[in-house]
Enzyme design. Sequence first.
Site, PDB file in Angstrom:
ATOM      1  N   GLU A 101       1.851   2.306   3.891  1.00  0.00           N
ATOM      2  CA  GLU A 101       1.065   1.908   5.067  1.00  0.00           C
ATOM      3  C   GLU A 101       0.917   3.154   5.922  1.00  0.00           C
ATOM      4  O   GLU A 101       1.847   3.534   6.639  1.00  0.00           O
ATOM      5  CB  GLU A 101       1.801   0.794   5.840  1.00  0.00           C
ATOM      6  CG  GLU A 101       1.962  -0.503   5.064  1.00  0.00           C
ATOM      7  CD  GLU A 101       0.664  -1.312   4.972  1.00  0.00           C
ATOM      8  OE1 GLU A 101      -0.276  -1.019   5.742  1.00  0.00           O
ATOM      9  OE2 GLU A 101       0.603  -2.217   4.130  1.00  0.00           O
ATOM     10  N   CYS A 160      -1.524   2.757  14.872  1.00  0.00           N
ATOM     11  CA  CYS A 160      -2.201   3.258  13.665  1.00  0.00           C
ATOM     12  C   CYS A 160      -3.621   2.715  13.497  1.00  0.00           C
ATOM     13  O   CYS A 160      -4.459   3.370  12.890  1.00  0.00           O
ATOM     14  CB  CYS A 160      -1.376   2.924  12.425  1.00  0.00           C
ATOM     15  SG  CYS A 160      -1.080   1.165  12.257  1.00  0.00           S
TER      16      CYS A 160
HETATM   17  P1  NAD Z   1       6.506   9.757   9.896  1.00  0.00           P
HETATM   18  O1  NAD Z   1       5.789   9.743   8.616  1.00  0.00           O
HETATM   19  O2  NAD Z   1       6.827  11.045  10.534  1.00  0.00           O
HETATM   20  O3  NAD Z   1       7.917   8.981   9.759  1.00  0.00           O
HETATM   21  C1  NAD Z   1       8.029   7.701   9.172  1.00  0.00           C
HETATM   22  C2  NAD Z   1       9.425   7.541   8.556  1.00  0.00           C
HETATM   23  O4  NAD Z   1       9.599   8.540   7.561  1.00  0.00           O
HETATM   24  C3  NAD Z   1      10.577   7.685   9.541  1.00  0.00           C
HETATM   25  O5  NAD Z   1      11.530   6.682   9.284  1.00  0.00           O
HETATM   26  C4  NAD Z   1      11.119   9.059   9.260  1.00  0.00           C
HETATM   27  O6  NAD Z   1      12.512   9.138   9.440  1.00  0.00           O
HETATM   28  C5  NAD Z   1      10.789   9.261   7.794  1.00  0.00           C
HETATM   29  N1  NAD Z   1      10.529  10.679   7.476  1.00  0.00           N
HETATM   30  C6  NAD Z   1       9.972  11.624   8.286  1.00  0.00           C
HETATM   31  N2  NAD Z   1       9.879  12.804   7.632  1.00  0.00           N
HETATM   32  C7  NAD Z   1      10.374  12.607   6.397  1.00  0.00           C
HETATM   33  C8  NAD Z   1      10.562  13.439   5.249  1.00  0.00           C
HETATM   34  N3  NAD Z   1      10.209  14.722   5.275  1.00  0.00           N
HETATM   35  N4  NAD Z   1      11.103  12.889   4.148  1.00  0.00           N
HETATM   36  C9  NAD Z   1      11.456  11.604   4.113  1.00  0.00           C
HETATM   37  N5  NAD Z   1      11.319  10.762   5.171  1.00  0.00           N
HETATM   38  C10 NAD Z   1      10.797  11.247   6.281  1.00  0.00           C
HETATM   39  O7  NAD Z   1       5.654   8.824  10.874  1.00  0.00           O
HETATM   40  P2  NAD Z   1       5.885   8.536  12.408  1.00  0.00           P
HETATM   41  O8  NAD Z   1       5.591   9.758  13.195  1.00  0.00           O
HETATM   42  O9  NAD Z   1       7.198   7.858  12.600  1.00  0.00           O
HETATM   43  O10 NAD Z   1       4.746   7.428  12.674  1.00  0.00           O
HETATM   44  C11 NAD Z   1       3.419   7.773  12.946  1.00  0.00           C
HETATM   45  C12 NAD Z   1       2.559   7.646  11.720  1.00  0.00           C
HETATM   46  O11 NAD Z   1       2.738   6.375  11.126  1.00  0.00           O
HETATM   47  C13 NAD Z   1       1.080   7.732  12.054  1.00  0.00           C
HETATM   48  O12 NAD Z   1       0.415   8.484  11.059  1.00  0.00           O
HETATM   49  C14 NAD Z   1       0.627   6.296  12.024  1.00  0.00           C
HETATM   50  O13 NAD Z   1      -0.740   6.131  11.771  1.00  0.00           O
HETATM   51  C15 NAD Z   1       1.460   5.759  10.919  1.00  0.00           C
HETATM   52  N6  NAD Z   1       1.604   4.316  11.050  1.00  0.00           N
HETATM   53  C16 NAD Z   1       0.994   3.528  10.132  1.00  0.00           C
HETATM   54  C17 NAD Z   1       1.080   2.150  10.277  1.00  0.00           C
HETATM   55  C18 NAD Z   1       0.444   1.227   9.311  1.00  0.00           C
HETATM   56  O14 NAD Z   1       0.774   0.042   9.345  1.00  0.00           O
HETATM   57  N7  NAD Z   1      -0.433   1.666   8.448  1.00  0.00           N
HETATM   58  C19 NAD Z   1       1.795   1.609  11.342  1.00  0.00           C
HETATM   59  C20 NAD Z   1       2.380   2.461  12.237  1.00  0.00           C
HETATM   60  C21 NAD Z   1       2.296   3.829  12.095  1.00  0.00           C
END
Ligand code: NAD
Length: 435
Positions: free
Chosen positions: A180, A214
Amino acid sequence: MDPVEDTLRRLREAFNSGRTRPAEFRAAQLKSLGHFLQDNKQLLQDALAQDGGLRVGEGRWATQLDAAFIRKEPLGLVLIIAPWNYPLNLMLVPLVGALSAGNCVVLKPSEISKSTEKVLAEVLPRYLDPSCFAVVLGGPQETGQLLEHKFDYIFFTGSPRVGKIVMAAAAKHLTPVTLELGGKNPCYVDDDCDPQIVANRVAFFRYFNTGQTCVAPDYVLCSPEMQERLLPALQSAITRFFGDDPQSSPNLGRIISQKQFQRLQGLLGCGRVAVGGQSDESDRYIAPTVLVDVRETEPVMQEEIFGPILPIVNVRGLDEAVDFINRREKPLALYAFSNSNQVVTQVLARTSSGAFCGNDGFMHMTLTSLPFGGVGASGMGRYHGKFSFDTFSHHRACLLRCAGMEKVNDLRYPPYTDMKVQLLSWSLSQSCSLL
Ligand code: NAD
């Protein structure tokens, strides 16, 4: 040009032209495929025999007396990784699907939304059977280590950048994933609109949760004339929602972190500020902002904004808007505003996105009857309501046959006498079930 590249380009162009979409086209192609089998029956049978494959009669068998059904089974041990922007909802809604389907679950909340992470780690386990559910904490490094283990399913919500890391880790174990992800959600505003109604709705959904959603409309596409009518209407909606001094409004949140604040402050330098534009680093405050005169190449039109900034890009009409949208990655959501249903359905028919909403913001995601998920770069898989249950289940195809009545099977066993072949052909002409 590389011949494969040439073929792929040709096919993609054909797809983009919309040629494969009309029902008549698809029916005609399927019919033609049927003719291929019929016209070349002997040729195909000879080819299969030469390849040491199927003999006459081995291709199809009767199943009419059997019981066929789909059994939805839990997948096993699943991992759910959540982001910080709706840290409770985006952890618990997938969890409902995973546990209702009967899985064991590892929950990995975001390390950035620290307070929710703490509650999930300390309080949630008291309510769930600890032998089946666990919360694992950590940031990128710890999540990377967690991903080295084998899971039966991974449900990830977050950025496309990390989505690729998760998918690559999952591939090592052939673990299926739901991703997602985010992206830039276009919002087309037709000339035939009431600007104040559009401004109210766009501003509400853009600035909701300080733009950190998002599915928020990321940018507006409209004509210069509509832009002139929208700007005062957007200003009026912002004042109505957050008062003359939005920084002191209890209804406007703050940017999640210093890092995100700095990134957003950088985006305020794109184009020209038409509404808002103020910021205060000590408070991580960014005013609800509208930018105009932005160029497609500027950062604000290259990356997901994820903050209270709304750029307006001018297009000359529906065709140009559709071209603009289709030149970019497929978004998670797409919005079209018009008094004309025809315009709204045109945008729907000529584009692709995870979800679509006509004349409003992300209301589609409040309905559990609708699947929620992306397409292309905005993600894969879907959930909400029954779709969550299905996502976390294996759809096992089952067939039960009577242990006796062996006579029924006689026809399928070799040797294939002329009589058997004739009987088989006749029985096949009575049914079109393919095995
Ligand atoms: P992110 O991808 O930075 O982090 C998401 C998760 O991944 C966190 O739990 C984090 O600890 C983990 N993570 C971060 N870096 C990592 C790595 N290198 N290796 C493994 N795991 C890692 O996202 P964010 O900043 O927390 O959220 C914002 C993003 O999420 C935006 O792009 C937004 O559009 C998206 N989002 C999508 C939805 C949806 O339903 N499609 C909903 C909410 C947010």
